[in-house]
Motif scaffolding. Structure first.
Motif, PDB file in Angstrom:
ATOM      1  N   ILE A 177      31.360   5.835 -10.523  1.00  0.00           N
ATOM      2  CA  ILE A 177      29.992   5.540 -10.226  1.00  0.00           C
ATOM      3  C   ILE A 177      30.100   4.212 -10.014  1.00  0.00           C
ATOM      4  O   ILE A 177      30.486   3.208 -10.924  1.00  0.00           O
ATOM      5  N   LEU A 178      29.584   3.404  -8.887  1.00  0.00           N
ATOM      6  CA  LEU A 178      29.366   2.227  -8.505  1.00  0.00           C
ATOM      7  C   LEU A 178      27.915   1.868  -8.503  1.00  0.00           C
ATOM      8  O   LEU A 178      27.262   2.404  -7.547  1.00  0.00           O
ATOM      9  N   TYR A 179      27.137   1.465  -9.345  1.00  0.00           N
ATOM     10  CA  TYR A 179      25.788   1.188  -9.499  1.00  0.00           C
ATOM     11  C   TYR A 179      25.300  -0.358  -9.274  1.00  0.00           C
ATOM     12  O   TYR A 179      25.610  -1.076 -10.298  1.00  0.00           O
ATOM     13  N   PHE A 180      24.760  -0.504  -8.163  1.00  0.00           N
ATOM     14  CA  PHE A 180      23.938  -1.857  -8.091  1.00  0.00           C
ATOM     15  C   PHE A 180      22.681  -1.855  -8.503  1.00  0.00           C
ATOM     16  O   PHE A 180      21.977  -0.872  -7.886  1.00  0.00           O
ATOM     17  N   TYR A 181      22.248  -2.930  -9.564  1.00  0.00           N
ATOM     18  CA  TYR A 181      20.789  -2.648  -9.826  1.00  0.00           C
ATOM     19  C   TYR A 181      20.282  -4.289  -9.936  1.00  0.00           C
ATOM     20  O   TYR A 181      21.139  -5.214 -10.111  1.00  0.00           O
ATOM     21  N   ASP A 182      19.058  -4.392 -10.068  1.00  0.00           N
ATOM     22  CA  ASP A 182      18.346  -5.711 -10.695  1.00  0.00           C
ATOM     23  C   ASP A 182      17.406  -5.820 -11.844  1.00  0.00           C
ATOM     24  O   ASP A 182      16.756  -4.520 -11.665  1.00  0.00           O
ATOM     25  N   ILE A 233      17.191   4.609 -16.669  1.00  0.00           N
ATOM     26  CA  ILE A 233      17.006   5.452 -17.576  1.00  0.00           C
ATOM     27  C   ILE A 233      17.367   6.934 -17.133  1.00  0.00           C
ATOM     28  O   ILE A 233      18.091   7.431 -18.108  1.00  0.00           O
ATOM     29  N   LEU A 234      17.285   7.338 -16.174  1.00  0.00           N
ATOM     30  CA  LEU A 234      17.571   8.536 -15.588  1.00  0.00           C
ATOM     31  C   LEU A 234      19.434   8.748 -15.662  1.00  0.00           C
ATOM     32  O   LEU A 234      19.734   9.738 -16.034  1.00  0.00           O
ATOM     33  N   LEU A 235      20.108   7.600 -15.061  1.00  0.00           N
ATOM     34  CA  LEU A 235      21.459   7.566 -15.141  1.00  0.00           C
ATOM     35  C   LEU A 235      21.960   7.638 -16.529  1.00  0.00           C
ATOM     36  O   LEU A 235      22.837   8.496 -16.883  1.00  0.00           O
ATOM     37  N   ARG A 236      21.343   7.015 -17.614  1.00  0.00           N
ATOM     38  CA  ARG A 236      21.816   6.892 -18.868  1.00  0.00           C
ATOM     39  C   ARG A 236      21.592   8.127 -19.619  1.00  0.00           C
ATOM     40  O   ARG A 236      22.592   8.831 -19.995  1.00  0.00           O
ATOM     41  N   HIS A 237      20.581   8.799 -19.113  1.00  0.00           N
ATOM     42  CA  HIS A 237      20.386  10.175 -20.003  1.00  0.00           C
ATOM     43  C   HIS A 237      21.440  11.253 -19.472  1.00  0.00           C
ATOM     44  O   HIS A 237      21.695  12.284 -19.957  1.00  0.00           O
ATOM     45  N   LEU A 260      24.422  10.858 -17.878  1.00  0.00           N
ATOM     46  CA  LEU A 260      25.649  10.560 -18.455  1.00  0.00           C
ATOM     47  C   LEU A 260      25.971  10.581 -19.858  1.00  0.00           C
ATOM     48  O   LEU A 260      26.814  11.423 -20.385  1.00  0.00           O
ATOM     49  N   GLN A 261      24.950  10.623 -20.675  1.00  0.00           N
ATOM     50  CA  GLN A 261      25.015  10.987 -22.232  1.00  0.00           C
ATOM     51  C   GLN A 261      24.724  12.464 -22.422  1.00  0.00           C
ATOM     52  O   GLN A 261      25.758  13.027 -23.583  1.00  0.00           O
ATOM     53  N   ASP A 262      23.802  12.840 -21.728  1.00  0.00           N
ATOM     54  CA  ASP A 262      23.881  14.719 -21.792  1.00  0.00           C
ATOM     55  C   ASP A 262      25.164  15.389 -21.402  1.00  0.00           C
ATOM     56  O   ASP A 262      25.529  16.240 -22.009  1.00  0.00           O
ATOM     57  N   ALA A 269      20.604  13.345  -6.855  1.00  0.00           N
ATOM     58  CA  ALA A 269      21.805  13.606  -6.007  1.00  0.00           C
ATOM     59  C   ALA A 269      23.314  13.421  -6.448  1.00  0.00           C
ATOM     60  O   ALA A 269      24.025  14.274  -6.263  1.00  0.00           O
ATOM     61  N   LEU A 270      23.423  12.475  -7.512  1.00  0.00           N
ATOM     62  CA  LEU A 270      24.562  11.826  -8.089  1.00  0.00           C
ATOM     63  C   LEU A 270      24.968  13.460  -9.333  1.00  0.00           C
ATOM     64  O   LEU A 270      26.227  13.578  -9.198  1.00  0.00           O
ATOM     65  N   SER A 271      23.769  13.787  -9.782  1.00  0.00           N
ATOM     66  CA  SER A 271      24.123  14.787 -10.688  1.00  0.00           C
ATOM     67  C   SER A 271      24.585  15.967  -9.999  1.00  0.00           C
ATOM     68  O   SER A 271      25.558  16.658 -10.529  1.00  0.00           O
ATOM     69  N   ILE A 272      23.944  16.356  -8.779  1.00  0.00           N
ATOM     70  CA  ILE A 272      24.359  17.579  -7.988  1.00  0.00           C
ATOM     71  C   ILE A 272      25.956  17.595  -7.441  1.00  0.00           C
ATOM     72  O   ILE A 272      26.837  18.302  -7.737  1.00  0.00           O
ATOM     73  N   MET A 273      26.170  16.049  -6.975  1.00  0.00           N
ATOM     74  CA  MET A 273      27.694  15.827  -6.648  1.00  0.00           C
ATOM     75  C   MET A 273      28.854  16.166  -7.948  1.00  0.00           C
ATOM     76  O   MET A 273      29.722  16.707  -7.730  1.00  0.00           O
ATOM     77  N   LEU A 274      28.148  15.350  -8.966  1.00  0.00           N
ATOM     78  CA  LEU A 274      29.168  15.534 -10.165  1.00  0.00           C
ATOM     79  C   LEU A 274      29.299  16.985 -10.578  1.00  0.00           C
ATOM     80  O   LEU A 274      30.563  17.329 -10.946  1.00  0.00           O
TER      81      LEU A 274
END
Length: 493
Positions: free
Chosen positions: A153-158, A169-173, A175-177, A255-260
């Protein structure tokens, strides 16, 4: 029918060659919208071909311009992932060469920027290489030619982006779950290191076993990540295959969750190939294999794959090893298989968790676990009477015998079947062993006869011993305690 209507509309309705009749234009736009919906599920190559055909069908320049720009606008603004590729195709083939004129210079400039900032990161293309820095100031290159990778996963953020905070926050949860076996490249798109460090600590610190996270940035923008990945605004998220091909772009966490989940569900492993059998034949060749040998190889595989985050390779090699060991005979392989199943499969529910795993690995491992748990070394042999032939020095006696009290210093219980050449050879070896050692007692049990003459005893016998492969030979001491099982070659026993 829809295509016929479109073609009729595109060859009619021109008024004085100056502008399209408004009624025709509205009807055409409506039919174009219907046509876009009809081909939405087609691949981008098909959509490109359809769009080229529509544009080429227009014989009037004004009609062609209207249709081409309508197509460009639709695919540029579409929410369907991957549609940008069609817009860029139309730009490159029709607009950039001047075959179709843009409505204004400003729109032409915007189209150039859109194409420039999106063409390198389209779905199906190779992820552009980036050289960035990590929190320690070390140079890190991703998507280069350094070798095989995992799904990433390539994630750009500010840190100043409100939407980024929610997505982080959603991404962290997520990937941890789910703890997917992925690499996360979290790229800070600004230049304030203190804010970056605080953000990583507060929003993007993950506690997982399988996700490997790299925190990166490029404050001087020397990597050109903005143009390569279209990072005009944040957040910006991509999913990249293990071989570096972009699978998803412009993703949010949902959408990432669905693809994974989809990718995880689609991975179906095949085990026990001829190549894998040959591989393990080579690994276990040489001296007699012991249970310690099996354990050592299994631990090496886990340390080389799972410990480094490569779950798929661990599953492939471990599944192949399960299928290989299940085919092998002898005490070392069988006792090694017992501990192998416990340690590498049944105790790793976090790894073997898909439906495919349950079907091909967990089910098989459970079956062998049950068989291997019967009459284990160190335990007393089941206290039961079995019909057979008891061999001792220069003697043989038919009857029913308590297997726990065969009264020899060394006792062997041998289960055989009719028509088995190996069983016949082991029976001869048993006779020779008994004749040369007065301390030995050997009970030979014909499984076929027991099944035929006493099904109840046969049922108990099968519940007490692993008779999946015959001959099955175990050794007990004077008190009936099992010291060995799955013996091969009684003449050496």
């Amino acid at each position: 029918m829809l295509m016929v209507v479109l073609m009729l509309l595109m060859t009619a309705g021109i008024s004085s060659a100056q502008k399209l009749d408004s009624t025709v234009r509205m009807a055409l736009d409506k039919k174009l919208a219907e046509y876009f919906a009809a081909i939405e599920r087609e691949g981008t190559d098909v959509q490109k071909g359809e769009c080229d055909f529509l544009i080429e069908t227009c014989t009037d320049s004004l009609m062609r311009q209207h249709v081409a720009l309508a197509i460009y606008d639709h695919y540029r603004d579409s929410k369907v992932m991957g549609s940008e590729a069609v817009a860029i195709h139309v730009f490159d083939k029709w607009i950039l060469p001047g075959k179709i004129r843009m409505r204004s210079d400003a729109e032409m400039m915007a189209a150039r920027i859109f194409a420039e900032f999106n063409r390198q990161s389209l779905i199906g293309s190779k992820a552009p290489e980036l050289t960035l820095e990590n929190l320690e100031g070390e140079s890190v290159t991703i998507y280069g030619d350094e070798g095989p990778r995992r799904l990433s996963i390539l994630y750009f953020y500010d840190s100043s982006c409100a939407t980024c905070k929610v997505q982080s926050i959603l991404l962290r949860h997520l990937l941890q779950d789910k703890d997917y076996p992925v690499d996360l490249y979290a790229v800070y798109a600004s230049d304030d290191k203190e804010k970056w460090q605080d953000y990583v600590e507060e929003q993007l610190t993950l506690d997982t076993q399988q996700v490997r996270t790299s925190h990166l940035w490029d404050p001087e923008i020397t990597s050109d990540f903005q143009r390569k990945y279209g990072v005009i605004q944040t957040p910006r998220m991509f999913l990249v295959s293990p071989d570096g091909i972009i699978l998803g772009r412009g993703l949010d966490v949902q959408a990432l969750s669905i693809m994974l989940d989809s990718i995880s569900g689609e991975v179906e492993m095949e085990y026990g190939s001829e190549e894998s059998i040959q591989l393990y034949d080579g690994i276990f060749s040489g001296a007699d294999t012991s249970a310690d040998d099996v354990e050592m190889i299994a631990e090496y595989i886990a340390a080389s794959t799972l410990a480094k985050g490569d779950t798929l390779m661990f599953k492939q090699m471990t599944g192949d090893m399960l299928y290989y060991l299940a085919l092998q005979k002898g005490e070392g392989f069988k006792e090694g298989l017992a501990s192998f199943i416990d340690e590498q499969i049944l105790s790793r529910q976090d790894v073997w968790k898909s439906a495919d795993d349950s079907l091909k690995v967990i089910g098989m491992a459970g079956m062998y676990h049950d068989l291997l748990s019967r009459s284990t070394p160190g335990k007393l042999v089941p206290d039961m009477k079995l019909p057979g032939v008891l061999l001792s020095m220069n003697k043989s006696k038919d009857g029913k015998f308590r297997v726990r009290k065969l009264r020899g210093t060394e006792n062997y219980i041998m289960f055989v079947t009719e028509g088995c050449h190996v069983c016949a050879a082991e029976k001869e070896a048993a006779r020779e062993l008994a004749d040369r050692n007065r301390k030995v007692r050997i009970l030979v049990v014909n499984v076929d006869e027991v099944l035929s003459e006493d099904p109840a005893v046969a049922g108990r016998m099968f519940d007490s011993f692993d008779l999946s492969t015959l001959p099955f030979i175990l050794k007990t001491d004077r008190k009936g305690r099992i010291s060995k099982r799955y013996m091969v070659g009684l003449s050496a026993g």
